[in-house]
Design an enzyme around this catalytic site. Structure first.
Site, PDB file in Angstrom:
ATOM      1  CB  CYS A 130     -34.137 -30.147  -7.260  1.00 12.04           C
ATOM      2  SG  CYS A 130     -34.989 -30.219  -8.846  1.00 12.04           S
ATOM      3  CG  HIS A 243     -36.468 -25.627  -8.587  1.00  7.34           C
ATOM      4  ND1 HIS A 243     -36.039 -25.121  -9.792  1.00  7.34           N
ATOM      5  CD2 HIS A 243     -36.296 -26.987  -8.663  1.00  7.34           C
ATOM      6  CE1 HIS A 243     -35.619 -26.125 -10.567  1.00  7.34           C
ATOM      7  NE2 HIS A 243     -35.763 -27.252  -9.900  1.00  7.34           N
TER       8      HIS A 243
END
Length: 340
Positions: A130, A243
């Site tokens: 990710c 994130h």
């Protein structure tokens, strides 16, 4: 005429997002199967306005199915992905199992869509880590313009990257700190995550870096350019979803920050929010549920030749996992598995 698509790991965070995104993007499906482990058999999950009952992955026959989106751990993937591929069902895998296999393409569609055609070697396509996925979406258009030499990245990764138990741990620890005698000891993480940051994601390697940091370097080279040098420090932060990354890039050629901003505004998958004022940037809260990779704080780095700094934020359950997998399926359908 649509595709028959199986979502493997349909009860998990990423599996549920895959089902939601298949519906949101109106992926052409004739049939969708929700698969999970035997203990989750019969659990209901949503696909648009429909409810699907999870089937037992162990007993599922992939024959006649076109695409399987895998969102389970590497150990189960090792058993079931080859089984699906052997049955003629193309696997798009979100685990780390096949990312470094030279016969398996590692794909971010905005960056290296052509690599999808390498699926024919093993019947498997790998989804990147990710933290790598969102970074290379932003790096690709800049690399095309000025050639990247080196990347220094510090990540601020949400607990959803570890799974539901980690999200529960953050929630329960946060509540427990306000109620004397109800403090929650760390179980998922080696240290308390509530009101804290942990400079450790995945296992430590012999050279001192963690495997998450190693992944970012190796995957960036495979997806974007093997000549790029990458060094990373990956940190877990008390954020539920999203994130963030502080990225320093050194180019072979000079690239002005204004030109970089213009390039990124036109680049696929990128959204530039960059005002030099309080709040003129994106934080994880704003990115949740969005498809874009958001880029802020674009500025020259005067300490190195041809350097730029930027701040990159994305929903890790979407672009970092489920969305990227569905985008790969879209490219696969357009280029290889054409129907109708």
């Amino acid at each position: 005429m649509g595709y028959r698509v199986a979502v493997v790991g349909a009860t998990g965070n990423v599996g549920r997002e895959m089902l939601a995104i298949l519906d949101e993007r109106q992926f052409p499906v004739d049939e969708v199967a929700a698969l999970a482990s035997r203990r989750s058999m019969g659990t209901e999950v949503s696909f648009g306005d429909r409810t699907l009952r999870c089937q037992d992955l162990e007993q599922f026959d992939f024959s006649g199915w076109d695409i399987a989106l895998f969102a389970i751990g590497s150990e189960a993937t090792k058993i079931h992905a080859p089984r699906a591929a052997k049955a003629g069902c193309v696997v798009i895998d979100n685990s780390s199992l096949y990312r470094y296999d030279p016969d398996v393409p590692l794909v971010v569609p905005e960056v290296n869509a052509d690599a999808v055609m390498g699926y024919s070697r093993r019947g498997i396509i790998a989804n990147p880590n990710c933290s790598t996925a969102q970074m290379v979406v932003a790096l690709k258009p800049l690399h095309d313009r000025a050639r990247i030499k080196r990347v220094v990245v510090s990540t601020y990764q949400s607990v959803s990257g570890t799974g539901k138990e980690a999200m529960d741990e953050l929630w329960n620890q946060t509540k427990g700190l306000y109620v004397p005698g109800q403090e929650v000891a760390p179980k998922v993480y080696p240290r308390q995550i509530a009101f804290n940051v942990i400079p450790h994601i995945d296992v430590f390697m012999e050279d001192g870096q963690t495997r998450e940091e190693w992944k970012m370097a190796v995957e960036t080279k495979k997806i974007l350019d093997p000549a790029i040098k990458v060094t990373a420090t990956c940190v877990r932060v008390p954020v539920f979803v999203g994130h963030s990354e502080a990225v320093n890039v050194e180019f072979e050629e000079f690239l002005d920050e204004e030109e970089a901003r213009d390039i990124l505004r036109e680049a696929p998958g990128c959204m530039v929010i960059d005002k030099r004022e309080p709040g003129g940037y994106v934080t994880p809260i704003e990115c949740v549920g969005d498809y874009a990779t958001f880029i802020s704080r674009i500025r020259q780095d005067p300490t190195v030749e041809n350097g730029l700094n930027m701040w990159i934020v994305s929903d890790n359950l979407r672009k970092g996992a489920a969305l990227n997998a569905v985008q790969i399926a879209e490219v696969l359908g357009q280029r290889a598995l054409k129907k109708g």
